[in-house]
Design a protein around this motif. Structure first.
Motif, short mmCIF file in Angstrom:
data_model
loop_
_atom_site.label_atom_id
_atom_site.label_comp_id
_atom_site.label_asym_id
_atom_site.label_seq_id
_atom_site.Cartn_x
_atom_site.Cartn_y
_atom_site.Cartn_z
N GLN A 29 1.28 -3.89 -10.47
CA GLN A 29 1.35 -3.59 -9.15
C GLN A 29 0.41 -2.08 -8.86
O GLN A 29 -0.38 -2.38 -7.87
CB GLN A 29 2.59 -3.52 -8.60
CG GLN A 29 3.44 -4.87 -8.55
CD GLN A 29 4.62 -4.92 -7.78
OE1 GLN A 29 5.38 -3.81 -8.10
NE2 GLN A 29 5.13 -6.15 -7.47
N MET A 30 0.70 -1.31 -9.69
CA MET A 30 0.04 -0.08 -9.55
C MET A 30 -1.37 0.00 -10.10
O MET A 30 -2.06 0.33 -9.33
CB MET A 30 0.75 1.03 -10.34
CG MET A 30 2.22 1.25 -9.90
SD MET A 30 3.15 2.53 -10.99
CE MET A 30 2.14 4.03 -10.68
N THR A 31 -1.82 -0.84 -10.92
CA THR A 31 -3.05 -1.14 -11.28
C THR A 31 -4.10 -1.66 -10.16
O THR A 31 -5.08 -1.38 -9.90
CB THR A 31 -3.30 -1.80 -12.61
OG1 THR A 31 -2.43 -1.33 -13.64
CG2 THR A 31 -4.66 -2.07 -13.02
N GLU A 32 -3.10 -2.75 -9.63
CA GLU A 32 -3.83 -3.60 -8.50
C GLU A 32 -4.02 -2.35 -7.20
O GLU A 32 -5.49 -2.78 -6.56
CB GLU A 32 -3.04 -4.61 -7.99
CG GLU A 32 -2.96 -5.83 -8.74
CD GLU A 32 -1.99 -6.85 -8.50
OE1 GLU A 32 -1.71 -6.64 -7.32
OE2 GLU A 32 -1.76 -7.69 -9.12
N LYS A 33 -3.30 -1.70 -7.07
CA LYS A 33 -3.41 -0.67 -5.82
C LYS A 33 -4.38 0.53 -6.28
O LYS A 33 -4.62 1.45 -5.47
CB LYS A 33 -2.16 -0.15 -5.41
CG LYS A 33 -1.16 -1.19 -4.88
CD LYS A 33 0.27 -0.73 -4.57
CE LYS A 33 0.85 -1.75 -4.06
NZ LYS A 33 2.58 -1.55 -3.65
N GLY A 34 -4.51 0.66 -7.54
CA GLY A 34 -5.69 1.92 -8.10
C GLY A 34 -4.89 3.15 -8.15
O GLY A 34 -5.27 4.22 -8.23
#
Length: 118
Positions: A29-34
């Motif tokens: 999730q954090m990767t998707e949000k940058g």
């Protein structure tokens, strides 16, 4: 660590597996949000090392981690305990979340102990 029942061992391994899944989901999730993922990656690696150590000690499944990896995992896992314990004490006795955190604390303590004994 030898005096633990099979139930305690299974609960600890299951708790660490759950922690790993939670961290993997957070990382995704954090990767998707940058967002910055350094801390989550460190915690995920430490949890994976911890699980491997318990599997080694209790189920004779050798791990491939270096002494440096073990030292870092020990430090990261030790650093997690205070915040989990704070959350634990804020929850109502007998609640499912409190039981989950109780098992997580126990699994982390056993993992830290196992790393110390290597």
């Amino acid at each position: 660590m030898e005096h633990l029942s099979n139930v305690d061992k299974l609960e600890s391994i299951t708790s660490l597996q759950s922690t790993i899944r939670k961290l993997e989901k957070a990382l995704s999730q954090m990767t998707e949000k940058g967002a910055t993922t350094t801390l989550v990656k460190k915690r995920l690696k430490a949890a994976c090392i911890g699980l491997a150590v318990l599997e080694d000690v209790w189920n004779q499944r050798p791990h491939h981690f270096t002494q440096e990896d073990l030292i870092e995992a020990h430090s990261v896992l030790t650093g997690l305990l205070p915040s989990i314990e704070n959350s634990y004490f804020k929850l109502k006795a007998g609640s499912p979340q409190r039981t989950l955190l109780e098992r997580r604390i126990k699994s982390l303590e056993l993992t830290i102990q196992a790393i110390d004994e290597l």
